[in-house]
Design an enzyme around this catalytic site. Structure first.
Site, PDB file in Angstrom:
ATOM      1  N   THR A 269       0.779  -1.230   0.000  1.00  0.00           N
ATOM      2  CA  THR A 269       0.000   0.000   0.000  1.00  0.00           C
ATOM      3  C   THR A 269       0.821   1.296   0.000  1.00  0.00           C
ATOM      4  O   THR A 269       1.846   1.393   0.656  1.00  0.00           O
ATOM      5  CB  THR A 269      -0.971   0.011   1.205  1.00  0.00           C
TER       6      THR A 269
ATOM      7  N   GLY B 207      -9.825  -4.993   0.133  1.00  0.00           N
ATOM      8  CA  GLY B 207      -9.215  -4.595   1.401  1.00  0.00           C
ATOM      9  C   GLY B 207      -9.799  -3.298   1.940  1.00  0.00           C
ATOM     10  O   GLY B 207     -10.883  -2.863   1.560  1.00  0.00           O
ATOM     11  N   ASP B 208      -9.043  -2.695   2.829  1.00  0.00           N
ATOM     12  CA  ASP B 208      -9.487  -1.487   3.520  1.00  0.00           C
ATOM     13  C   ASP B 208      -9.293  -0.206   2.695  1.00  0.00           C
ATOM     14  O   ASP B 208      -9.996   0.787   2.915  1.00  0.00           O
ATOM     15  CB  ASP B 208      -8.687  -1.326   4.817  1.00  0.00           C
TER      16      ASP B 208
ATOM     17  N   GLY C 235      -5.756  -5.465   5.998  1.00  0.00           N
ATOM     18  CA  GLY C 235      -6.981  -4.738   5.710  1.00  0.00           C
ATOM     19  C   GLY C 235      -8.219  -5.247   6.420  1.00  0.00           C
ATOM     20  O   GLY C 235      -9.100  -4.463   6.786  1.00  0.00           O
TER      21      GLY C 235
ATOM     22  N   THR D 149      -2.095   1.525   6.359  1.00  0.00           N
ATOM     23  CA  THR D 149      -1.546   0.360   5.676  1.00  0.00           C
ATOM     24  C   THR D 149      -1.375  -0.773   6.678  1.00  0.00           C
ATOM     25  O   THR D 149      -1.122  -0.532   7.851  1.00  0.00           O
ATOM     26  CB  THR D 149      -0.194   0.697   4.993  1.00  0.00           C
ATOM     27  N   GLY D 150      -1.535  -1.990   6.195  1.00  0.00           N
ATOM     28  CA  GLY D 150      -1.454  -3.153   7.090  1.00  0.00           C
ATOM     29  C   GLY D 150      -2.594  -4.093   6.758  1.00  0.00           C
ATOM     30  O   GLY D 150      -3.245  -3.947   5.720  1.00  0.00           O
TER      31      GLY D 150
ATOM     32  N   ARG E 240     -11.173 -10.488  -3.358  1.00  0.00           N
ATOM     33  CA  ARG E 240     -11.039  -9.890  -2.024  1.00  0.00           C
ATOM     34  C   ARG E 240     -10.831  -8.366  -2.131  1.00  0.00           C
ATOM     35  O   ARG E 240     -10.071  -7.875  -2.951  1.00  0.00           O
ATOM     36  CB  ARG E 240      -9.840 -10.540  -1.321  1.00  0.00           C
TER      37      ARG E 240
END
Ligand code: ASP
Length: 291
Positions: free
Chosen positions: A159, A189-190, A212, A209-210, A187
């Site tokens: 990210t 993510g965030d 999600g 970031t990380g 999928r």
């Protein structure tokens, strides 16, 4: 007061790539700063900064994104303008060069906030975005190695994102990613979801970031923005929410955030998170691998 902060993903970076990653985020911050310094908007600044990182194959966004379980790149991106609370995002889009530009177009040219998959790509083509294969040979080789290991070990950092404050006092945030390596096709993510990995209000801008799934469950970016809105300094707001996430999920996350006075918060629970920032008070860019 103007300000910009940029990150290149929290995760495990190869020793050999760290200097290049720091140079990359510095270049991205400089692109955003240039917009702000010449009177441009925070929205244009975060767009410019994220585009630089999407175009740099070192980072997991745009060209050079990680590949999913089937060896395809599916990209997510989100953007938000804090003063008017408008947001746009694309999810699981495959063949575009700059997902952040498509996200912005969703925000500005449709009545939707999120578009996904083939329809997001069709929208991009209708809007004139050219076909572009974001898969690089280097990522393909890493994908083969990761698939062979199948250990879920994260060698690949994730990210990119930017937050900015312009002369008019407007805050904006943008985040773009290839997501998690070997993720399930489809999928999301965030990063494209307002309040999860990206958020901006009149008083706060946040890019995360990380992992999600945890940020989607915690509404991480929104939680940090809410604390900043109640007067907490950005660094402490981010640290509090990250500590809560570490307690609840053991999830290592990274965040950059800004308030409307130009105070910057940069916090990560991972070994590194290349980042750069500059505010009206600084003579030059600050750029580091770890906070
Ligand atoms: N947040 C991204 C995602 O889960 C990945 C990352 O930042 O490492 O899609």
């Amino acid at each position: 007061m103007i300000a910009i902060a940029v990150h290149g993903g929290a995760g495990r970076w190869d020793e050999a790539e760290r200097d290049a990653a720091v140079a990359g985020v510095r270049g991205a911050a400089a692109a955003g700063w240039q917009v702000l310094e010449t009177g441009g908007t925070s929205l244009d600044a975060v767009t410019a900064a994220v585009m630089v990182l999407e175009d740099d194959p070192l980072f997991n966004a745009g060209t050079g994104s990680v590949l999913n379980a089937e060896g395809d790149a599916e990209l997510d991106a989100g953007i938000m303008a804090g003063d008017v609370l408008t947001a746009g995002g694309v999810a699981c889009i495959r063949r575009v060069r700059n997902p952040v530009l498509v996200a912005r177009r969703v925000m500005e040219a449709t009545d939707c906030v999120l578009l996904a998959g083939a329809e997001a790509e069709r929208f991009a083509r209708d809007q004139g975005f050219a076909d572009h294969d974001p898969v690089t040979e280097r990522r393909r080789a890493r994908w083969r190695a990761a698939r062979a290991r199948q250990a879920g070990e994260r060698l690949v950092p994730g990210t990119v994102g930017a937050v900015a404050l312009d002369r008019g006092g407007r805050l904006a945030a943008a985040t773009s990613t290839g997501g998690r390596e070997l993720k399930r096709p489809g999928r999301i993510g965030d990063s494209p979801v307002p309040g999860a990995g990206n958020y901006a209000t009149a008083q706060a801008a946040v890019s995360a970031t990380g992992w999600g799934e945890f940020m989607l469950r915690m509404a991480t970016a929104k939680a940090i923005a809410t604390r900043i809105e109640s007067g907490e300094p950005p660094a402490s707001a981010a640290a509090s929410v990250l500590a809560e996430m570490a307690r609840s999920f053991g999830a290592p996350i990274g965040v950059i955030c800004l308030d409307a006075r130009g105070a910057v918060g940069i916090v990560h629970g991972t070994e590194g998170m290349p980042h750069a920032w500059r505010t009206g008070d600084d003579d030059d860019f600050n750029a580091r691998f770890a906070a």
